[in-house]
Design a protein around this motif. Structure first.
Motif, mmCIF file in Angstrom:
data_model
loop_
_atom_site.group_PDB
_atom_site.id
_atom_site.type_symbol
_atom_site.label_atom_id
_atom_site.label_comp_id
_atom_site.label_asym_id
_atom_site.label_seq_id
_atom_site.Cartn_x
_atom_site.Cartn_y
_atom_site.Cartn_z
ATOM 1 N N ASP A 104 0.821 -1.221 0.000
ATOM 2 C CA ASP A 104 0.000 0.000 0.000
ATOM 3 C C ASP A 104 0.848 1.262 0.000
ATOM 4 O OD1 ASP A 104 -2.120 -1.733 0.134
ATOM 5 O OD2 ASP A 104 -2.348 -1.566 2.315
ATOM 6 N N PHE A 105 2.099 1.138 0.389
ATOM 7 C CA PHE A 105 2.966 2.319 0.473
ATOM 8 C C PHE A 105 3.829 2.508 -0.772
ATOM 9 C CE2 PHE A 105 1.933 1.284 4.808
ATOM 10 C CZ PHE A 105 1.768 2.523 5.408
ATOM 11 N N ARG A 106 3.761 1.580 -1.721
ATOM 12 C CA ARG A 106 4.552 1.718 -2.940
ATOM 13 C C ARG A 106 3.903 2.722 -3.884
ATOM 14 N NH1 ARG A 106 6.032 -4.674 -4.005
ATOM 15 N NH2 ARG A 106 7.507 -4.859 -2.255
ATOM 16 N N ARG A 107 4.740 3.641 -4.398
ATOM 17 C CA ARG A 107 4.228 4.708 -5.251
ATOM 18 C C ARG A 107 3.916 4.172 -6.641
ATOM 19 N NH1 ARG A 107 6.064 8.379 -8.826
ATOM 20 N NH2 ARG A 107 8.120 7.437 -8.795
ATOM 21 N N SER A 108 2.823 4.611 -7.207
ATOM 22 C CA SER A 108 2.431 4.198 -8.546
ATOM 23 C C SER A 108 3.195 5.025 -9.581
ATOM 24 C CB SER A 108 0.919 4.381 -8.736
ATOM 25 O OG SER A 108 0.551 4.094 -10.061
ATOM 26 N N GLY A 109 3.808 4.340 -10.534
ATOM 27 C CA GLY A 109 4.563 5.032 -11.587
ATOM 28 C C GLY A 109 3.814 5.139 -12.895
ATOM 29 N N ALA A 110 2.483 5.061 -12.848
ATOM 30 C CA ALA A 110 1.692 5.110 -14.082
ATOM 31 C C ALA A 110 1.766 6.473 -14.750
ATOM 32 C CB ALA A 110 0.244 4.752 -13.775
ATOM 33 N N ASN A 111 1.838 7.533 -13.968
ATOM 34 C CA ASN A 111 1.836 8.886 -14.529
ATOM 35 C C ASN A 111 3.228 9.494 -14.641
ATOM 36 O OD1 ASN A 111 -1.004 8.854 -14.628
ATOM 37 N ND2 ASN A 111 -1.148 9.499 -12.483
#
Length: 329
Positions: A104-111
């Protein structure tokens, strides 16, 4: 033992029978000294000094001291860690206290966007003044990349030539150094070096919702040239003829005509030579000598102008002109 002796021994042990007259005075002096000592201690107490504790400390005070000591140790422990280790410790403590998963703490790199993604979004095949009107940092980055491209010849993608669809792009520095697109075939999937032809193509494309046209030039091998002209033939760019060769070609027929006219005159002279007068012979000889002198050597006016330039010799400007013509084909 007798009762009197027993009484005396009891009085000796309990000091009951041997009381002193000065006992009250001694006890009074002791109490005065004690009070004086207490007053002196009170005067010596500083305002920030904590009161002396008794043998047993209060439970709340002990808990506060314990918490304070624990906080001091934790602070020293956090200061000794680097930022990443401190962050991991906080996340671990948060999960232990509130529950959850580390995912839950991993940052999303989609953007996320790299510089290459920004250039792809804002790139233009040709920039004009309207495109440079309102420039943000993304457009400035794309324009800086555009300025580093070489816009003499194009690199083509002919994979969809049967649909009459082609892709063109400008060359970058490595391709210019290797000669790709100029000294080898301009098709990005071809490395042919022989039989190259230069073609001029009116490239129509849609860019950022706007339809545009650009006249581009590329060099292709015979096989790739067939693919380019599969539906209709494009304009082929040919090199201009050299000035020196053109001048030589123009001089050659004139010299041939002169030689032919001279041979015809000689034949007519031989036929009519017996019937002509000596004066006519002298006149003809003078004319022939004039013609031969004009052909063999320059006249006095020509000699004043300077030495004649040989046909093969070229000026410096002509050499540069021929060099650049071959370079920009």
């Amino acid at each position: 033992m007798e009762p009197e002796q027993l009484r005396l021994s009891a009085a000796a042990h309990g000091h009951g029978g041997y009381d002193s007259d000065f006992s009250d005075e001694e006890s009074g002096e002791k109490s005065l000294q004690k009070t004086k000592r207490i007053q002196e201690d009170a005067l010596l107490i500083k305002p920030f000094q904590k009161p002396k504790q008794g043998s047993v400390v209060h439970r709340q005070f002990a808990a506060e001291e314990c918490d304070r000591e624990e906080a001091r140790k934790r602070r020293f422990h956090l200061i000794s860690m680097d930022a990443y280790e401190r962050h991991k410790k906080f996340v671990h403590d948060y999960i232990l206290y509130y529950g959850g998963k580390i995912e839950d703490f991993r940052r999303s790199g989609a953007n996320d966007k790299t510089d290459l993604d920004v250039i792809r979004e804002n790139h233009r095949f040709l920039w004009n003044e309207e495109d440079e009107a309102d420039m943000n940092w993304e457009k400035r980055l794309a324009k800086k990349y555009y300025d580093k491209l070489f816009k003499e010849y194009c690199i083509a993608d002919l994979s969809r030539y049967k649909e009459n669809k082609f892709g063109f792009r400008w060359r970058h520095e490595k391709e210019v150094i290797s000669g790709k697109g100029q000294f080898s075939c301009g098709n990005k999937h071809c490395e042919e070096n022989e039989g190259l032809k230069s073609w001029e193509v009116n490239f129509g494309y849609v860019e950022h919702g706007e339809k545009r046209n650009a006249l581009v030039k590329l060099r292709l091998c015979p096989e790739c040239s067939h693919k380019l002209n599969f539906h209709h033939r494009r304009k082929e760019v040919k090199a201009c003829k050299k000035r020196g060769t053109a001048a030589q070609n123009s001089k050659e027929p004139k010299n041939k005509k002169r030689k032919l006219s001279r041979s015809a005159k000689k034949k007519s002279k031989k036929k009519n030579g017996k019937d002509q007068v000596s004066s006519d012979d002298s006149d003809n000889s003078d004319k022939d000598s004039d013609d031969s002198s004009a052909e063999d050597g320059p006249s006095e006016a020509d000699s004043l102008k300077g030495p004649l330039r040989e046909a093969d010799e070229k000026s410096r400007e002509e050499e540069f002109h021929e060099y650049f013509q071959d370079l920009f084909l």
